[in-house]
Design a protein around this motif. Structure first.
Motif, mmCIF file in Angstrom:
data_model
loop_
_atom_site.group_PDB
_atom_site.id
_atom_site.type_symbol
_atom_site.label_atom_id
_atom_site.label_comp_id
_atom_site.label_asym_id
_atom_site.label_seq_id
_atom_site.Cartn_x
_atom_site.Cartn_y
_atom_site.Cartn_z
ATOM 1 N N GLY B 15 0.823 -1.221 0.000
ATOM 2 C CA GLY B 15 0.000 0.000 0.000
ATOM 3 C C GLY B 15 0.848 1.257 0.000
ATOM 4 N N GLY B 16 1.957 1.216 0.721
ATOM 5 C CA GLY B 16 2.817 2.384 0.850
ATOM 6 C C GLY B 16 3.587 2.714 -0.424
ATOM 7 N N VAL B 61 -7.735 -3.124 -2.714
ATOM 8 C CA VAL B 61 -8.223 -3.669 -1.449
ATOM 9 C C VAL B 61 -8.804 -5.062 -1.672
ATOM 10 C CG1 VAL B 61 -9.912 -3.353 0.393
ATOM 11 C CG2 VAL B 61 -8.651 -1.393 -0.498
ATOM 12 N N THR B 81 -6.202 -6.486 4.616
ATOM 13 C CA THR B 81 -6.912 -5.267 4.233
ATOM 14 C C THR B 81 -6.462 -4.081 5.076
ATOM 15 O OG1 THR B 81 -8.803 -6.650 3.660
ATOM 16 C CG2 THR B 81 -9.217 -4.287 3.883
ATOM 17 N N MET B 84 -3.114 -2.946 3.954
ATOM 18 C CA MET B 84 -3.185 -2.222 2.681
ATOM 19 C C MET B 84 -3.554 -0.749 2.884
ATOM 20 S SD MET B 84 -3.044 -3.128 -0.597
ATOM 21 C CE MET B 84 -2.858 -1.852 -1.788
ATOM 22 N N VAL B 85 -4.488 -0.468 3.797
ATOM 23 C CA VAL B 85 -4.965 0.918 3.949
ATOM 24 C C VAL B 85 -4.159 1.719 4.985
ATOM 25 C CG1 VAL B 85 -7.294 0.280 3.255
ATOM 26 C CG2 VAL B 85 -6.779 0.424 5.683
ATOM 27 N N SER B 88 -1.967 4.730 3.748
ATOM 28 C CA SER B 88 -2.821 5.830 3.280
ATOM 29 C C SER B 88 -3.330 6.660 4.446
ATOM 30 C CB SER B 88 -4.056 5.288 2.544
ATOM 31 O OG SER B 88 -3.698 4.759 1.312
ATOM 32 N N VAL B 89 -3.842 5.969 5.463
ATOM 33 C CA VAL B 89 -4.431 6.682 6.597
ATOM 34 C C VAL B 89 -3.380 7.551 7.276
ATOM 35 C CG1 VAL B 89 -5.510 6.398 8.862
ATOM 36 C CG2 VAL B 89 -6.238 4.955 6.965
#
Lengths: 187, 180
Positions: B15-16, B61, B81, B84-85, B88-89
Protein backbone atom coordinates in the motif's frame (compact mmCIF):
# COMPACT_ATOMS: atom_id res chain seq x y z
CA UNK A 1 -23.69 11.23 15.29
CA UNK A 2 -21.15 12.26 12.68
CA UNK A 3 -18.97 9.11 12.99
CA UNK A 4 -21.86 6.74 12.31
CA UNK A 5 -22.98 8.88 9.39
CA UNK A 6 -19.44 8.93 7.96
CA UNK A 7 -19.21 5.17 8.27
CA UNK A 8 -22.56 4.64 6.53
CA UNK A 9 -21.86 7.08 3.70
CA UNK A 10 -18.47 5.48 2.96
CA UNK A 11 -19.89 1.99 3.37
CA UNK A 12 -22.33 2.91 0.59
CA UNK A 13 -19.48 4.22 -1.59
CA UNK A 14 -17.54 0.99 -1.06
CA UNK A 15 -20.62 -1.03 -1.95
CA UNK A 16 -21.53 0.78 -5.15
CA UNK A 17 -18.24 1.87 -6.69
CA UNK A 18 -17.16 -0.92 -8.99
CA UNK A 19 -13.85 -0.88 -10.82
CA UNK A 20 -11.24 1.23 -9.14
CA UNK A 21 -10.66 4.43 -7.21
CA UNK A 22 -11.88 6.86 -9.83
CA UNK A 23 -15.29 5.18 -9.73
CA UNK A 24 -15.73 6.71 -6.27
CA UNK A 25 -15.61 10.31 -7.54
CA UNK A 26 -19.29 10.67 -8.50
CA UNK A 27 -20.21 9.54 -4.97
CA UNK A 28 -17.80 12.04 -3.44
CA UNK A 29 -19.48 14.76 -5.47
CA UNK A 30 -22.75 13.70 -3.90
CA UNK A 31 -21.18 14.31 -0.49
CA UNK A 32 -20.45 17.89 -1.56
CA UNK A 33 -24.04 18.53 -2.60
CA UNK A 34 -25.95 16.53 -0.06
CA UNK A 35 -24.01 16.86 3.19
CA UNK A 36 -21.79 19.89 2.62
CA UNK A 37 -18.97 18.25 4.62
CA UNK A 38 -16.53 19.47 1.98
CA UNK A 39 -16.64 22.00 -0.88
CA UNK A 40 -16.10 21.31 -4.59
CA UNK A 41 -12.68 22.96 -4.33
CA UNK A 42 -11.78 20.71 -1.38
CA UNK A 43 -12.72 17.70 -3.48
CA UNK A 44 -10.54 18.77 -6.43
CA UNK A 45 -7.60 19.35 -4.07
CA UNK A 46 -8.15 15.98 -2.42
CA UNK A 47 -8.15 14.12 -5.72
CA UNK A 48 -4.93 15.91 -6.75
CA UNK A 49 -3.28 15.06 -3.42
CA UNK A 50 -4.53 11.46 -3.52
CA UNK A 51 -2.88 11.08 -6.90
CA UNK A 52 0.39 12.52 -5.57
CA UNK A 53 0.72 10.30 -2.50
CA UNK A 54 1.24 6.57 -2.14
CA UNK A 55 -1.76 4.30 -1.63
CA UNK A 56 -4.88 3.48 -3.63
CA UNK A 57 -6.66 6.67 -4.71
CA UNK A 58 -10.05 5.54 -3.40
CA UNK A 59 -8.62 4.96 0.09
CA UNK A 60 -6.69 8.24 0.09
CA UNK A 61 -9.78 10.29 -0.75
CA UNK A 62 -11.86 8.44 1.88
CA UNK A 63 -9.28 9.20 4.57
CA UNK A 64 -9.12 12.81 3.41
CA UNK A 65 -12.87 13.48 3.42
CA UNK A 66 -13.19 11.74 6.79
CA UNK A 67 -10.37 13.85 8.23
CA UNK A 68 -11.81 17.14 6.92
CA UNK A 69 -15.21 16.25 8.30
CA UNK A 70 -14.35 14.89 11.73
CA UNK A 71 -10.60 14.88 12.33
CA UNK A 72 -8.17 11.94 12.52
CA UNK A 73 -10.78 9.54 13.91
CA UNK A 74 -13.11 10.59 11.10
CA UNK A 75 -10.39 9.63 8.59
CA UNK A 76 -10.03 6.20 10.15
CA UNK A 77 -13.80 5.60 10.28
CA UNK A 78 -14.38 6.68 6.66
CA UNK A 79 -11.59 4.34 5.55
CA UNK A 80 -12.98 1.41 7.53
CA UNK A 81 -16.40 2.23 6.05
CA UNK A 82 -15.21 2.10 2.46
CA UNK A 83 -13.36 -1.24 2.86
CA UNK A 84 -16.01 -3.08 4.88
CA UNK A 85 -18.21 -4.04 1.89
CA UNK A 86 -15.10 -5.38 0.07
CA UNK A 87 -14.15 -7.38 3.10
CA UNK A 88 -17.60 -8.99 3.32
CA UNK A 89 -18.14 -9.59 -0.41
CA UNK A 90 -14.63 -10.82 -1.22
CA UNK A 91 -14.60 -13.10 1.82
CA UNK A 92 -17.80 -14.76 0.58
CA UNK A 93 -16.46 -15.06 -2.98
CA UNK A 94 -13.05 -16.33 -1.81
CA UNK A 95 -14.79 -18.96 0.32
CA UNK A 96 -16.62 -20.43 -2.68
CA UNK A 97 -13.83 -19.71 -5.16
CA UNK A 98 -11.68 -22.46 -3.64
CA UNK A 99 -14.47 -24.95 -4.34
CA UNK A 100 -15.42 -23.99 -7.88
CA UNK A 101 -12.19 -22.81 -9.48
CA UNK A 102 -11.21 -26.27 -10.72
CA UNK A 103 -14.48 -26.74 -12.62
CA UNK A 104 -14.05 -26.82 -16.42
CA UNK A 105 -16.50 -23.97 -17.05
CA UNK A 106 -14.68 -21.71 -14.57
CA UNK A 107 -11.32 -22.63 -16.09
CA UNK A 108 -12.75 -21.90 -19.57
CA UNK A 109 -13.89 -18.48 -18.33
CA UNK A 110 -10.42 -17.73 -16.99
CA UNK A 111 -8.90 -18.83 -20.28
CA UNK A 112 -10.64 -15.80 -21.82
CA UNK A 113 -10.27 -13.56 -18.77
CA UNK A 114 -6.54 -13.75 -18.19
CA UNK A 115 -5.40 -12.24 -21.50
CA UNK A 116 -8.11 -9.57 -21.08
CA UNK A 117 -6.75 -8.65 -17.63
CA UNK A 118 -3.26 -8.35 -19.14
CA UNK A 119 -4.84 -5.99 -21.72
CA UNK A 120 -6.40 -3.91 -18.92
CA UNK A 121 -3.07 -3.71 -17.12
CA UNK A 122 -1.45 -2.64 -20.39
CA UNK A 123 -4.09 0.07 -20.80
CA UNK A 124 -3.37 1.31 -17.26
CA UNK A 125 0.35 1.54 -18.11
CA UNK A 126 -0.55 3.38 -21.31
CA UNK A 127 -2.57 5.98 -19.34
CA UNK A 128 0.46 6.72 -17.17
CA UNK A 129 2.79 6.73 -20.22
CA UNK A 130 0.57 9.32 -21.93
CA UNK A 131 1.26 11.86 -19.19
CA UNK A 132 4.86 10.90 -18.42
CA UNK A 133 6.69 9.63 -21.50
CA UNK A 134 4.67 11.61 -24.03
CA UNK A 135 3.11 15.08 -24.18
CA UNK A 136 -0.09 14.17 -26.00
CA UNK A 137 -1.75 17.53 -25.22
CA UNK A 138 1.17 19.60 -26.53
CA UNK A 139 1.38 17.41 -29.61
CA UNK A 140 -2.30 17.89 -30.41
CA UNK A 141 -1.80 21.66 -30.26
CA UNK A 142 1.42 21.94 -32.27
CA UNK A 143 1.26 18.80 -34.47
CA UNK A 144 5.04 18.72 -34.31
CA UNK A 145 6.63 15.33 -33.64
CA UNK A 146 9.41 16.97 -31.60
CA UNK A 147 6.88 17.98 -28.94
CA UNK A 148 5.35 14.49 -28.71
CA UNK A 149 8.21 12.80 -26.87
CA UNK A 150 9.34 13.75 -23.42
CA UNK A 151 13.03 12.99 -24.06
CA UNK A 152 14.15 13.30 -20.43
CA UNK A 153 11.48 10.81 -19.34
CA UNK A 154 12.20 8.36 -22.15
CA UNK A 155 15.91 8.31 -21.24
CA UNK A 156 15.05 7.50 -17.62
CA UNK A 157 12.55 4.89 -18.83
CA UNK A 158 15.24 3.14 -20.91
CA UNK A 159 17.71 3.21 -18.01
CA UNK A 160 15.16 1.70 -15.60
CA UNK A 161 14.25 -1.07 -18.08
CA UNK A 162 17.95 -1.87 -18.52
CA UNK A 163 18.63 -1.94 -14.76
CA UNK A 164 15.56 -4.13 -14.15
CA UNK A 165 16.70 -6.68 -16.72
CA UNK A 166 20.24 -6.70 -15.37
CA UNK A 167 19.77 -6.59 -11.58
CA UNK A 168 16.18 -7.70 -10.84
CA UNK A 169 15.95 -5.67 -7.63
CA UNK A 170 12.81 -4.97 -5.58
CA UNK A 171 10.38 -2.61 -7.40
CA UNK A 172 10.56 -0.19 -4.45
CA UNK A 173 14.27 0.44 -5.23
CA UNK A 174 13.36 1.68 -8.72
CA UNK A 175 10.48 3.83 -7.43
CA UNK A 176 12.70 5.56 -4.87
CA UNK A 177 15.54 5.93 -7.38
CA UNK A 178 13.20 7.47 -9.95
CA UNK A 179 11.80 9.90 -7.35
CA UNK A 180 15.33 11.07 -6.50
CA UNK A 181 16.26 11.44 -10.19
CA UNK A 182 12.97 13.32 -10.71
CA UNK A 183 13.81 15.81 -7.94
CA UNK A 184 17.45 16.33 -9.00
CA UNK A 185 16.75 16.72 -12.73
CA UNK A 186 13.37 18.47 -12.32
CA UNK A 187 11.08 16.02 -14.12
CA UNK B 1 0.07 -14.57 15.09
CA UNK B 2 3.42 -14.11 13.43
CA UNK B 3 1.95 -14.93 10.02
CA UNK B 4 -0.89 -12.45 10.55
CA UNK B 5 1.62 -9.77 11.44
CA UNK B 6 3.60 -10.64 8.32
CA UNK B 7 0.42 -10.32 6.22
CA UNK B 8 -0.18 -6.88 7.71
CA UNK B 9 3.41 -5.71 7.14
CA UNK B 10 3.67 -7.06 3.58
CA UNK B 11 0.41 -5.40 2.54
CA UNK B 12 1.37 -2.18 4.30
CA UNK B 13 4.54 -2.18 2.22
CA UNK B 14 2.47 -2.78 -0.92
CA UNK B 15 0.00 0.00 0.00
CA UNK B 16 2.82 2.38 0.85
CA UNK B 17 4.40 1.99 -2.56
CA UNK B 18 1.33 1.88 -4.78
CA UNK B 19 1.37 5.02 -6.90
CA UNK B 20 -1.83 5.37 -8.91
CA UNK B 21 -4.57 2.79 -9.21
CA UNK B 22 -4.68 -0.86 -8.23
CA UNK B 23 -2.83 -1.96 -11.34
CA UNK B 24 0.23 0.02 -10.28
CA UNK B 25 0.69 -2.30 -7.31
CA UNK B 26 1.03 -5.40 -9.49
CA UNK B 27 4.86 -5.36 -9.70
CA UNK B 28 5.19 -5.22 -5.90
CA UNK B 29 2.53 -7.94 -5.43
CA UNK B 30 4.51 -10.14 -7.83
CA UNK B 31 7.73 -9.57 -5.91
CA UNK B 32 6.37 -9.84 -2.36
CA UNK B 33 3.48 -12.29 -2.68
CA UNK B 34 4.35 -14.53 -5.63
CA UNK B 35 8.13 -14.66 -5.90
CA UNK B 36 9.39 -14.12 -2.35
CA UNK B 37 6.70 -15.86 -0.30
CA UNK B 38 4.77 -18.14 -2.67
CA UNK B 39 1.46 -17.07 -1.08
CA UNK B 40 -0.21 -17.17 -4.53
CA UNK B 41 0.72 -18.07 -8.11
CA UNK B 42 0.88 -15.59 -11.01
CA UNK B 43 -2.38 -17.06 -12.37
CA UNK B 44 -4.15 -16.68 -9.03
CA UNK B 45 -3.14 -13.04 -8.79
CA UNK B 46 -4.56 -12.40 -12.28
CA UNK B 47 -7.77 -14.22 -11.35
CA UNK B 48 -8.11 -12.11 -8.19
CA UNK B 49 -7.64 -8.95 -10.24
CA UNK B 50 -10.38 -10.04 -12.62
CA UNK B 51 -12.74 -10.71 -9.70
CA UNK B 52 -11.66 -7.53 -7.90
CA UNK B 53 -12.39 -5.49 -11.01
CA UNK B 54 -16.01 -6.57 -11.36
CA UNK B 55 -17.00 -6.72 -7.69
CA UNK B 56 -17.77 -3.68 -5.54
CA UNK B 57 -14.92 -1.86 -3.87
CA UNK B 58 -11.40 -0.76 -4.68
CA UNK B 59 -9.37 -3.27 -6.73
CA UNK B 60 -6.23 -2.97 -4.61
CA UNK B 61 -8.22 -3.67 -1.45
CA UNK B 62 -10.18 -6.52 -3.03
CA UNK B 63 -6.96 -8.23 -4.11
CA UNK B 64 -5.44 -7.84 -0.64
CA UNK B 65 -8.59 -9.25 0.99
CA UNK B 66 -8.56 -12.22 -1.39
CA UNK B 67 -4.93 -13.15 -0.70
CA UNK B 68 -5.38 -12.65 3.05
CA UNK B 69 -8.43 -14.93 3.05
CA UNK B 70 -6.63 -17.59 1.03
CA UNK B 71 -3.83 -17.74 3.60
CA UNK B 72 -5.58 -17.40 6.92
CA UNK B 73 -9.35 -17.19 6.42
CA UNK B 74 -11.41 -14.24 7.62
CA UNK B 75 -8.81 -13.02 10.14
CA UNK B 76 -6.18 -13.11 7.39
CA UNK B 77 -8.48 -11.11 5.11
CA UNK B 78 -8.91 -8.45 7.80
CA UNK B 79 -5.18 -8.16 8.53
CA UNK B 80 -4.24 -7.91 4.83
CA UNK B 81 -6.91 -5.27 4.23
CA UNK B 82 -5.92 -3.21 7.27
CA UNK B 83 -2.28 -3.44 6.16
CA UNK B 84 -3.18 -2.22 2.68
CA UNK B 85 -4.96 0.92 3.95
CA UNK B 86 -2.65 1.69 6.89
CA UNK B 87 -0.06 3.79 4.96
CA UNK B 88 -2.82 5.83 3.28
CA UNK B 89 -4.43 6.68 6.60
CA UNK B 90 -1.13 7.74 8.17
CA UNK B 91 0.19 9.69 5.17
CA UNK B 92 -3.06 11.46 4.31
CA UNK B 93 -3.68 12.40 7.95
CA UNK B 94 -0.20 13.93 8.19
CA UNK B 95 -0.62 15.81 4.90
CA UNK B 96 -4.11 17.03 5.79
CA UNK B 97 -2.82 18.29 9.14
CA UNK B 98 0.35 20.04 8.03
CA UNK B 99 0.17 20.85 4.33
CA UNK B 100 -2.61 22.78 2.68
CA UNK B 101 -1.31 22.67 -0.88
CA UNK B 102 0.82 19.55 -0.88
CA UNK B 103 0.39 18.89 -4.58
CA UNK B 104 1.69 22.38 -5.47
CA UNK B 105 5.15 21.83 -3.98
CA UNK B 106 7.72 21.70 -6.80
CA UNK B 107 9.68 18.92 -5.10
CA UNK B 108 6.55 16.73 -4.96
CA UNK B 109 5.77 17.36 -8.62
CA UNK B 110 9.33 16.51 -9.70
CA UNK B 111 9.44 13.36 -7.55
CA UNK B 112 6.16 12.21 -9.11
CA UNK B 113 7.44 13.05 -12.59
CA UNK B 114 10.20 10.49 -11.96
CA UNK B 115 7.95 7.98 -10.16
CA UNK B 116 5.44 7.86 -13.03
CA UNK B 117 8.22 6.89 -15.46
CA UNK B 118 9.26 4.06 -13.12
CA UNK B 119 5.62 2.94 -12.77
CA UNK B 120 5.30 2.51 -16.56
CA UNK B 121 8.56 0.50 -16.69
CA UNK B 122 7.55 -1.67 -13.72
CA UNK B 123 4.09 -2.46 -15.10
CA UNK B 124 5.56 -3.36 -18.50
CA UNK B 125 8.01 -5.68 -16.78
CA UNK B 126 5.15 -7.25 -14.78
CA UNK B 127 3.18 -7.86 -17.99
CA UNK B 128 6.17 -9.59 -19.61
CA UNK B 129 6.50 -11.86 -16.56
CA UNK B 130 2.80 -12.81 -16.64
CA UNK B 131 2.50 -13.19 -20.39
CA UNK B 132 3.36 -16.89 -20.79
CA UNK B 133 1.02 -18.00 -18.03
CA UNK B 134 -1.93 -15.90 -19.22
CA UNK B 135 -1.78 -15.85 -22.98
CA UNK B 136 -1.77 -19.47 -24.12
CA UNK B 137 -2.39 -19.24 -27.88
CA UNK B 138 -3.28 -16.87 -30.73
CA UNK B 139 -6.84 -16.43 -29.42
CA UNK B 140 -5.29 -15.19 -26.18
CA UNK B 141 -3.21 -12.67 -28.14
CA UNK B 142 -6.36 -11.53 -29.93
CA UNK B 143 -8.28 -11.07 -26.66
CA UNK B 144 -5.30 -9.13 -25.23
CA UNK B 145 -5.16 -6.77 -28.22
CA UNK B 146 -8.92 -6.17 -28.30
CA UNK B 147 -9.21 -5.48 -24.58
CA UNK B 148 -6.17 -3.16 -24.62
CA UNK B 149 -7.49 -1.15 -27.57
CA UNK B 150 -11.05 -0.73 -26.34
CA UNK B 151 -10.00 0.31 -22.83
CA UNK B 152 -7.03 2.49 -23.85
CA UNK B 153 -8.58 4.23 -26.86
CA UNK B 154 -12.34 3.84 -26.67
CA UNK B 155 -12.71 4.28 -22.90
CA UNK B 156 -15.19 1.45 -22.51
CA UNK B 157 -15.58 0.23 -18.94
CA UNK B 158 -13.16 -2.55 -17.93
CA UNK B 159 -16.11 -4.40 -16.39
CA UNK B 160 -17.57 -4.92 -19.88
CA UNK B 161 -14.22 -6.31 -21.03
CA UNK B 162 -14.01 -8.73 -18.08
CA UNK B 163 -17.53 -10.09 -18.55
CA UNK B 164 -17.25 -10.35 -22.35
CA UNK B 165 -13.86 -12.10 -22.25
CA UNK B 166 -15.09 -14.65 -19.70
CA UNK B 167 -18.08 -15.46 -21.93
CA UNK B 168 -15.77 -15.66 -24.96
CA UNK B 169 -13.50 -18.08 -23.08
CA UNK B 170 -16.41 -20.34 -22.13
CA UNK B 171 -17.77 -20.39 -25.71
CA UNK B 172 -14.35 -21.03 -27.32
CA UNK B 173 -13.31 -23.76 -24.89
CA UNK B 174 -16.81 -25.28 -25.07
CA UNK B 175 -16.55 -25.54 -28.85
CA UNK B 176 -13.11 -27.11 -28.60
CA UNK B 177 -14.44 -29.71 -26.17
CA UNK B 178 -17.35 -30.35 -28.54
CA UNK B 179 -15.01 -30.92 -31.50
CA UNK B 180 -12.91 -33.40 -29.53
Amino acid sequence: MIYIKLFLVFFKIGLFSIGGGLATIPFLQEIVWKYGWITSQDLLDMIAISESTPGPIGINTATFVGYKTAGALGGIIATIGIVTPSLIIITIIAHYFGKINEKPIVQAGFYGLRPAVIGLIGAAAFEVAKVSLFNIDAFLKTHSISTLFNIKAIVLFGIILYLMKKYKRHPIIYLIGAAIVGIIFKY
Amino acid sequence: MRELLELFIVFARIGGFTFGGGYAMLPIIQEEVVEKRGWATEEEVIDYYAIGQCTPGIIAVNTATFIGYKLRGIVGAIFATLGMVFPSVVIITIIATFFTHFQDYKVVQHAFGGIRVAVVALILNAIVKMWDKSVKDYIGVLIFVISFVIVAFMHISPIVVIVASAIAGIIIQGRRAGIK
